[in-house]
Design a protein around this motif. Structure first.
Motif, PDB file in Angstrom:
ATOM      1  N   SER A   1      -0.036 -11.678  -5.970  1.00 57.22           N
ATOM      2  CA  SER A   1      -0.555 -11.846  -7.314  1.00 57.22           C
ATOM      3  C   SER A   1      -0.381 -10.551  -8.095  1.00 57.22           C
ATOM      4  CB  SER A   1      -2.054 -12.193  -7.237  1.00 57.22           C
ATOM      5  OG  SER A   1      -2.619 -12.271  -8.519  1.00 57.22           O
ATOM      6  N   VAL A   2      -0.096 -10.703  -9.375  1.00 56.65           N
ATOM      7  CA  VAL A   2      -0.080  -9.578 -10.306  1.00 56.65           C
ATOM      8  C   VAL A   2      -0.837 -10.047 -11.548  1.00 56.65           C
ATOM      9  CG1 VAL A   2       1.313  -8.001 -11.688  1.00 56.65           C
ATOM     10  CG2 VAL A   2       2.172  -8.773  -9.474  1.00 56.65           C
ATOM     11  N   MET A   3      -1.907  -9.342 -11.855  1.00 61.06           N
ATOM     12  CA  MET A   3      -2.708  -9.652 -13.034  1.00 61.06           C
ATOM     13  C   MET A   3      -2.566  -8.476 -13.993  1.00 61.06           C
ATOM     14  SD  MET A   3      -3.957 -12.606 -12.257  1.00 61.06           S
ATOM     15  CE  MET A   3      -5.212 -12.846 -13.467  1.00 61.06           C
ATOM     16  N   VAL A   4      -2.079  -8.737 -15.191  1.00 65.70           N
ATOM     17  CA  VAL A   4      -1.779  -7.682 -16.151  1.00 65.70           C
ATOM     18  C   VAL A   4      -2.782  -7.735 -17.301  1.00 65.70           C
ATOM     19  CG1 VAL A   4      -0.003  -6.712 -17.643  1.00 65.70           C
ATOM     20  CG2 VAL A   4       0.663  -7.903 -15.554  1.00 65.70           C
ATOM     21  N   ASP A   5      -3.236  -6.553 -17.713  1.00 65.00           N
ATOM     22  CA  ASP A   5      -4.138  -6.422 -18.848  1.00 65.00           C
ATOM     23  C   ASP A   5      -3.568  -5.348 -19.769  1.00 65.00           C
ATOM     24  OD1 ASP A   5      -6.331  -6.722 -20.469  1.00 65.00           O
ATOM     25  OD2 ASP A   5      -7.798  -6.005 -19.020  1.00 65.00           O
ATOM     26  N   HIS A   6      -4.209  -5.102 -20.884  1.00 69.19           N
ATOM     27  CA  HIS A   6      -3.683  -4.130 -21.851  1.00 69.19           C
ATOM     28  C   HIS A   6      -3.715  -2.698 -21.336  1.00 69.19           C
ATOM     29  CE1 HIS A   6      -8.006  -4.086 -22.626  1.00 69.19           C
ATOM     30  NE2 HIS A   6      -7.833  -2.853 -23.066  1.00 69.19           N
ATOM     31  N   ASP A   7      -4.531  -2.395 -20.308  1.00 68.26           N
ATOM     32  CA  ASP A   7      -4.615  -1.018 -19.819  1.00 68.26           C
ATOM     33  C   ASP A   7      -4.283  -0.876 -18.337  1.00 68.26           C
ATOM     34  OD1 ASP A   7      -6.866  -2.249 -18.805  1.00 68.26           O
ATOM     35  OD2 ASP A   7      -8.258  -0.690 -19.461  1.00 68.26           O
ATOM     36  N   GLY A   8      -3.536  -1.838 -17.799  1.00 72.56           N
ATOM     37  CA  GLY A   8      -3.127  -1.717 -16.404  1.00 72.56           C
ATOM     38  C   GLY A   8      -2.899  -3.061 -15.747  1.00 72.56           C
ATOM     39  N   PHE A   9      -2.923  -3.037 -14.423  1.00 73.33           N
ATOM     40  CA  PHE A   9      -2.681  -4.269 -13.684  1.00 73.33           C
ATOM     41  C   PHE A   9      -3.287  -4.185 -12.292  1.00 73.33           C
ATOM     42  CE2 PHE A   9       0.886  -1.510 -12.776  1.00 73.33           C
ATOM     43  CZ  PHE A   9       1.231  -1.734 -11.442  1.00 73.33           C
ATOM     44  N   ALA A  10      -3.465  -5.352 -11.696  1.00 75.09           N
ATOM     45  CA  ALA A  10      -3.896  -5.487 -10.307  1.00 75.09           C
ATOM     46  C   ALA A  10      -2.781  -6.181  -9.558  1.00 75.09           C
ATOM     47  CB  ALA A  10      -5.185  -6.284 -10.219  1.00 75.09           C
ATOM     48  N   LEU A  11      -2.502  -5.698  -8.375  1.00 75.66           N
ATOM     49  CA  LEU A  11      -1.437  -6.260  -7.555  1.00 75.66           C
ATOM     50  C   LEU A  11      -2.001  -6.506  -6.162  1.00 75.66           C
ATOM     51  CD1 LEU A  11       2.180  -5.033  -7.250  1.00 75.66           C
ATOM     52  CD2 LEU A  11       0.771  -5.078  -5.209  1.00 75.66           C
ATOM     53  N   ALA A  12      -1.838  -7.704  -5.644  1.00 71.78           N
ATOM     54  CA  ALA A  12      -2.257  -8.036  -4.284  1.00 71.78           C
ATOM     55  C   ALA A  12      -1.002  -8.327  -3.475  1.00 71.78           C
ATOM     56  CB  ALA A  12      -3.182  -9.240  -4.279  1.00 71.78           C
ATOM     57  N   ALA A  13      -0.888  -7.701  -2.306  1.00 75.46           N
ATOM     58  CA  ALA A  13       0.314  -7.853  -1.493  1.00 75.46           C
ATOM     59  C   ALA A  13      -0.045  -7.821  -0.010  1.00 75.46           C
ATOM     60  CB  ALA A  13       1.309  -6.745  -1.812  1.00 75.46           C
ATOM     61  N   THR A  14       0.845  -8.386   0.794  1.00 69.42           N
ATOM     62  CA  THR A  14       0.690  -8.356   2.238  1.00 69.42           C
ATOM     63  C   THR A  14       2.033  -8.013   2.871  1.00 69.42           C
ATOM     64  OG1 THR A  14      -1.021 -10.055   2.157  1.00 69.42           O
ATOM     65  CG2 THR A  14       0.018  -9.672   4.294  1.00 69.42           C
ATOM     66  N   ALA A  15       2.038  -6.940   3.652  1.00 68.90           N
ATOM     67  CA  ALA A  15       3.225  -6.552   4.421  1.00 68.90           C
ATOM     68  C   ALA A  15       3.062  -7.098   5.830  1.00 68.90           C
ATOM     69  CB  ALA A  15       3.369  -5.030   4.461  1.00 68.90           C
ATOM     70  N   SER A  16       4.163  -7.604   6.380  1.00 65.18           N
ATOM     71  CA  SER A  16       4.083  -8.129   7.744  1.00 65.18           C
ATOM     72  C   SER A  16       5.404  -7.914   8.463  1.00 65.18           C
ATOM     73  CB  SER A  16       3.720  -9.621   7.723  1.00 65.18           C
ATOM     74  OG  SER A  16       4.713 -10.356   7.027  1.00 65.18           O
ATOM     75  N   GLY A  17       5.337  -8.043   9.770  1.00 58.98           N
ATOM     76  CA  GLY A  17       6.501  -7.873  10.630  1.00 58.98           C
ATOM     77  C   GLY A  17       6.029  -7.465  12.010  1.00 58.98           C
ATOM     78  N   GLU A  18       6.894  -6.726  12.714  1.00 58.32           N
ATOM     79  CA  GLU A  18       6.596  -6.349  14.084  1.00 58.32           C
ATOM     80  C   GLU A  18       7.120  -4.945  14.360  1.00 58.32           C
ATOM     81  OE1 GLU A  18       8.565  -8.203  17.867  1.00 58.32           O
ATOM     82  OE2 GLU A  18       6.933  -9.530  17.217  1.00 58.32           O
ATOM     83  N   LEU A  19       6.353  -4.169  15.115  1.00 53.22           N
ATOM     84  CA  LEU A  19       6.781  -2.822  15.506  1.00 53.22           C
ATOM     85  C   LEU A  19       7.693  -2.893  16.731  1.00 53.22           C
ATOM     86  CD1 LEU A  19       3.379  -0.950  15.041  1.00 53.22           C
ATOM     87  CD2 LEU A  19       5.332  -1.043  13.468  1.00 53.22           C
ATOM     88  N   ASP A  20       8.337  -1.780  17.067  1.00 48.31           N
ATOM     89  CA  ASP A  20       9.253  -1.733  18.208  1.00 48.31           C
ATOM     90  C   ASP A  20       8.631  -2.254  19.505  1.00 48.31           C
ATOM     91  OD1 ASP A  20      11.516  -0.781  16.937  1.00 48.31           O
ATOM     92  OD2 ASP A  20      11.090   1.328  17.378  1.00 48.31           O
ATOM     93  N   ASP A  21       7.347  -1.962  19.702  1.00 46.72           N
ATOM     94  CA  ASP A  21       6.681  -2.365  20.951  1.00 46.72           C
ATOM     95  C   ASP A  21       6.177  -3.803  20.921  1.00 46.72           C
ATOM     96  OD1 ASP A  21       4.478  -2.265  19.289  1.00 46.72           O
ATOM     97  OD2 ASP A  21       3.439  -0.681  20.403  1.00 46.72           O
ATOM     98  N   GLY A  22       6.499  -4.528  19.857  1.00 48.49           N
ATOM     99  CA  GLY A  22       6.087  -5.921  19.747  1.00 48.49           C
ATOM    100  C   GLY A  22       4.754  -6.132  19.057  1.00 48.49           C
TER     101      GLY A  22
END
Length: 161
Positions: free
Chosen positions: A95-116
């Motif tokens: 999500s990205v919510m924009v207003d006249h003086d900025g914004f809010a961003l919600a994000a999720t990073a995912s995946g797997e490290l070398d060790d699983g």
């Protein structure tokens, strides 16, 4: 459409309904989100930031003031390092919510490290924009979700480099 084109399309469609496409805030948000998602890294990303930027993390509880250009460079390096360390890296902007003086961003990073070890890091950024420049970023996230990634970045010599 390639995955990158789909991501760019999704990012643009997240932004468009919120504000007029030509507004200065919208331009900052678009450039920030494209770089933050690594879909199109802005070579002038540093220009989005004020001379000094206040940065706060929910797990640190202290606000730090950093030179904007320096912070922008470190942010891009960390995003790229994260993508390199996490196999199957996916960073979905929910999500990205924009207003006249900025914004809010919600994000999720995912995946797997070398060790699983699976990685899933959800976060929300509240970004303040003043006179067309980013002046503050508040990041809300769970430090425990970040710990395995931070350890992998340290081991690779790429933690907050």
């Amino acid at each position: 459409m390639t995955d990158e084109q789909q991501t760019v399309h999704k990012v643009v469609s997240l932004l468009t309904p919120s504000m007029a496409a030509g507004s200065p805030v919208h331009q900052v948000v678009t450039r920030f989100v494209q770089t933050y998602s690594l879909t199109r890294v802005d070579p002038d990303f540093h220009e989005l930031f004020a001379e000094n930027v206040e940065v706060w993390h929910s797990f640190d509880h202290e606000t730090v003031s950093l030179p904007g250009g320096e912070f922008a460079g470190a942010m891009v390096r960390m995003l790229r390092a994260t993508k390199d360390v996490i196999h199957g890296h996916c960073d979905r902007i929910r999500s990205v919510m924009v207003d006249h003086d900025g914004f809010a961003l919600a994000a999720t990073a995912s995946g797997e490290l070398d060790d699983g070890t699976p990685v899933r890091i959800s976060r929300c950024l509240l970004v303040t924009i003043c006179e067309g420049r980013i002046t503050r970023i508040d990041e809300f996230g769970d430090h425990q979700q970040r710990t395995p990634l931070d350890e992998a970045l340290r081991a690779a010599g790429r933690f907050r480099s």
